[in-house]
Design a protein around this motif. Structure first.
Motif, PDB file in Angstrom:
ATOM      1  N   LEU A   9       1.842   3.504  -1.739  1.00  0.00           N
ATOM      2  CA  LEU A   9       1.610   4.910  -2.033  1.00  0.00           C
ATOM      3  C   LEU A   9       2.926   5.659  -2.182  1.00  0.00           C
ATOM      4  N   ARG A  10       2.872   6.737  -2.968  1.00  0.00           N
ATOM      5  CA  ARG A  10       4.019   7.639  -3.091  1.00  0.00           C
ATOM      6  C   ARG A  10       3.494   9.053  -2.925  1.00  0.00           C
ATOM      7  N   ASN A  11       4.083   9.776  -1.974  1.00  0.00           N
ATOM      8  CA  ASN A  11       3.730  11.173  -1.774  1.00  0.00           C
ATOM      9  C   ASN A  11       4.261  11.951  -2.972  1.00  0.00           C
ATOM     10  N   VAL A  12       3.375  12.621  -3.703  1.00  0.00           N
ATOM     11  CA  VAL A  12       3.757  13.320  -4.931  1.00  0.00           C
ATOM     12  C   VAL A  12       4.754  14.434  -4.644  1.00  0.00           C
ATOM     13  N   ARG A  13       4.606  15.136  -3.542  1.00  0.00           N
ATOM     14  CA  ARG A  13       5.465  16.278  -3.230  1.00  0.00           C
ATOM     15  C   ARG A  13       6.876  15.861  -2.819  1.00  0.00           C
ATOM     16  N   ASN A  14       6.997  14.956  -1.853  1.00  0.00           N
ATOM     17  CA  ASN A  14       8.324  14.627  -1.332  1.00  0.00           C
ATOM     18  C   ASN A  14       8.830  13.241  -1.749  1.00  0.00           C
ATOM     19  N   LYS A  15       8.079  12.549  -2.587  1.00  0.00           N
ATOM     20  CA  LYS A  15       8.448  11.226  -3.150  1.00  0.00           C
ATOM     21  C   LYS A  15       8.557  10.116  -2.103  1.00  0.00           C
ATOM     22  N   MET A  16       8.111  10.360  -0.886  1.00  0.00           N
ATOM     23  CA  MET A  16       8.183   9.346   0.176  1.00  0.00           C
ATOM     24  C   MET A  16       7.235   8.190  -0.148  1.00  0.00           C
ATOM     25  N   GLN A  17       7.731   6.963   0.022  1.00  0.00           N
ATOM     26  CA  GLN A  17       6.940   5.751  -0.222  1.00  0.00           C
ATOM     27  C   GLN A  17       6.354   5.266   1.101  1.00  0.00           C
ATOM     28  N   MET A  18       5.142   4.726   1.027  1.00  0.00           N
ATOM     29  CA  MET A  18       4.508   4.157   2.216  1.00  0.00           C
ATOM     30  C   MET A  18       3.557   3.050   1.790  1.00  0.00           C
TER      31      MET A  18
ATOM     32  N   ILE B  33      -3.683  19.812   2.094  1.00  0.00           N
ATOM     33  CA  ILE B  33      -3.977  18.797   1.082  1.00  0.00           C
ATOM     34  C   ILE B  33      -2.704  17.998   0.816  1.00  0.00           C
ATOM     35  N   ILE B  34      -2.843  16.675   0.826  1.00  0.00           N
ATOM     36  CA  ILE B  34      -1.724  15.792   0.508  1.00  0.00           C
ATOM     37  C   ILE B  34      -2.106  15.006  -0.743  1.00  0.00           C
ATOM     38  N   GLU B  35      -1.165  14.893  -1.679  1.00  0.00           N
ATOM     39  CA  GLU B  35      -1.414  14.127  -2.901  1.00  0.00           C
ATOM     40  C   GLU B  35      -0.627  12.830  -2.831  1.00  0.00           C
ATOM     41  N   LEU B  36      -1.362  11.718  -2.928  1.00  0.00           N
ATOM     42  CA  LEU B  36      -0.758  10.397  -2.857  1.00  0.00           C
ATOM     43  C   LEU B  36      -1.052   9.641  -4.140  1.00  0.00           C
ATOM     44  N   GLU B  37      -0.004   9.105  -4.759  1.00  0.00           N
ATOM     45  CA  GLU B  37      -0.175   8.288  -5.953  1.00  0.00           C
ATOM     46  C   GLU B  37      -0.253   6.826  -5.545  1.00  0.00           C
ATOM     47  N   VAL B  38      -1.233   6.115  -6.059  1.00  0.00           N
ATOM     48  CA  VAL B  38      -1.370   4.685  -5.782  1.00  0.00           C
ATOM     49  C   VAL B  38      -0.370   3.952  -6.662  1.00  0.00           C
ATOM     50  N   THR B  39       0.588   3.264  -6.032  1.00  0.00           N
ATOM     51  CA  THR B  39       1.618   2.541  -6.796  1.00  0.00           C
ATOM     52  C   THR B  39       1.355   1.044  -6.863  1.00  0.00           C
ATOM     53  N   SER B  40       0.580   0.520  -5.917  1.00  0.00           N
ATOM     54  CA  SER B  40       0.241  -0.906  -5.950  1.00  0.00           C
ATOM     55  C   SER B  40      -0.997  -1.163  -5.105  1.00  0.00           C
ATOM     56  N   ILE B  41      -1.721  -2.218  -5.477  1.00  0.00           N
ATOM     57  CA  ILE B  41      -2.894  -2.671  -4.714  1.00  0.00           C
ATOM     58  C   ILE B  41      -2.781  -4.183  -4.591  1.00  0.00           C
TER      59      ILE B  41
ATOM     60  N   ILE C  57      -6.011  14.407  -0.860  1.00  0.00           N
ATOM     61  CA  ILE C  57      -6.698  14.126   0.398  1.00  0.00           C
ATOM     62  C   ILE C  57      -6.517  15.294   1.358  1.00  0.00           C
ATOM     63  N   LYS C  58      -7.629  15.763   1.892  1.00  0.00           N
ATOM     64  CA  LYS C  58      -7.584  16.846   2.867  1.00  0.00           C
ATOM     65  C   LYS C  58      -7.274  16.253   4.240  1.00  0.00           C
TER      66      LYS C  58
ATOM     67  N   ILE D  91      -4.641   0.975   8.690  1.00  0.00           N
ATOM     68  CA  ILE D  91      -5.398   2.192   8.974  1.00  0.00           C
ATOM     69  C   ILE D  91      -6.895   1.940   8.813  1.00  0.00           C
ATOM     70  N   SER D  92      -7.663   2.652   9.601  1.00  0.00           N
ATOM     71  CA  SER D  92      -9.115   2.506   9.584  1.00  0.00           C
ATOM     72  C   SER D  92      -9.697   3.065   8.298  1.00  0.00           C
ATOM     73  N   VAL D  93     -10.708   2.389   7.793  1.00  0.00           N
ATOM     74  CA  VAL D  93     -11.422   2.838   6.602  1.00  0.00           C
ATOM     75  C   VAL D  93     -12.076   4.201   6.848  1.00  0.00           C
ATOM     76  N   ALA D  94     -12.230   4.590   8.101  1.00  0.00           N
ATOM     77  CA  ALA D  94     -12.863   5.863   8.442  1.00  0.00           C
ATOM     78  C   ALA D  94     -11.893   7.042   8.422  1.00  0.00           C
ATOM     79  N   THR D  95     -10.591   6.797   8.266  1.00  0.00           N
ATOM     80  CA  THR D  95      -9.626   7.900   8.249  1.00  0.00           C
ATOM     81  C   THR D  95      -9.710   8.670   6.938  1.00  0.00           C
ATOM     82  N   PRO D  96      -9.318   9.943   6.958  1.00  0.00           N
ATOM     83  CA  PRO D  96      -9.342  10.724   5.720  1.00  0.00           C
ATOM     84  C   PRO D  96      -8.496  10.102   4.598  1.00  0.00           C
ATOM     85  N   ILE D  97      -7.347   9.560   4.934  1.00  0.00           N
ATOM     86  CA  ILE D  97      -6.482   8.956   3.903  1.00  0.00           C
ATOM     87  C   ILE D  97      -7.174   7.758   3.268  1.00  0.00           C
ATOM     88  N   ALA D  98      -7.716   6.861   4.085  1.00  0.00           N
ATOM     89  CA  ALA D  98      -8.388   5.676   3.544  1.00  0.00           C
ATOM     90  C   ALA D  98      -9.601   6.077   2.709  1.00  0.00           C
TER      91      ALA D  98
END
Length: 156
Positions: free
Chosen positions: A91-100, A144-152, A138-139, A117-124
């Motif tokens: 993932l890449r945070n759209v606002r601050n470009k942080m990768q995770m 609200i945080i915007e995360l770009e999917v960079t790989s699966i 994602i709320k 992370i649990s499938v029950a979390t807001p991010i998942a």
């Protein structure tokens, strides 16, 4: 129903077996030893041993319920182009470009220190069904945080 990997299921079964074959007899022995020390009405060691046994029995019952309700994910039938449970998602945070990177797992397998992370979390929940290049809004408690999917990726 608790969705989990075969590895997570096997880990729970092994933990249950250890609790029933090692921890339960040890708890009973601790109670017997404390009982032999005399008056039970003023025996703090006996009370502590009974409380420890009660906690162990509660944990055993919960584990049995989780194992009984478990649904093991079939790794051969999933769509690997979208984020699903057991996916490792870059993932890449759209606002601050942080990768995770997180692996989405069942609640029983979650461990944030390991990036699971649990499938029950807001991010998942917000990432489920997304493809590489898509942005998930994602709320979270902070807004609200915007995360770009960079790989699966999926382990086999």
């Amino acid at each position: 129903m608790a969705y989990m990997s075969q590895k997570g299921y096997d880990k729970l079964v092994a933990e249950l077996q250890r609790m029933e074959s090692v921890d339960r007899p040890a708890a009973s022995a601790a109670i017997a030893e404390a009982r032999d020390k005399g008056d039970l009405s003023e025996n703090a060691e006996y009370d502590a041993a009974k409380e420890a046994q009660s906690k162990l029995e509660t944990r055993i019952a919960k584990l049995k319920q989780t194992i009984r309700d478990a649904k093991i994910i079939d790794s051969k039938s999933r769509d690997v182009s979208t984020v699903q449970i057991l996916a490792t998602v870059g993932l890449r945070n759209v606002r601050n470009k942080m990768q995770m990177k997180y692996t989405i797992v069942s609640e029983t397998e979650a461990n944030l220190r390991e990036g699971r992370i649990s499938v029950a979390t807001p991010i998942a929940r917000g990432l489920l069904g997304k493809k590489v290049g898509e942005i998930a809004a994602i709320k979270v408690p902070q807004g609200i945080i915007e995360l770009e999917v960079t790989s699966i990726d999926y382990e086999d």
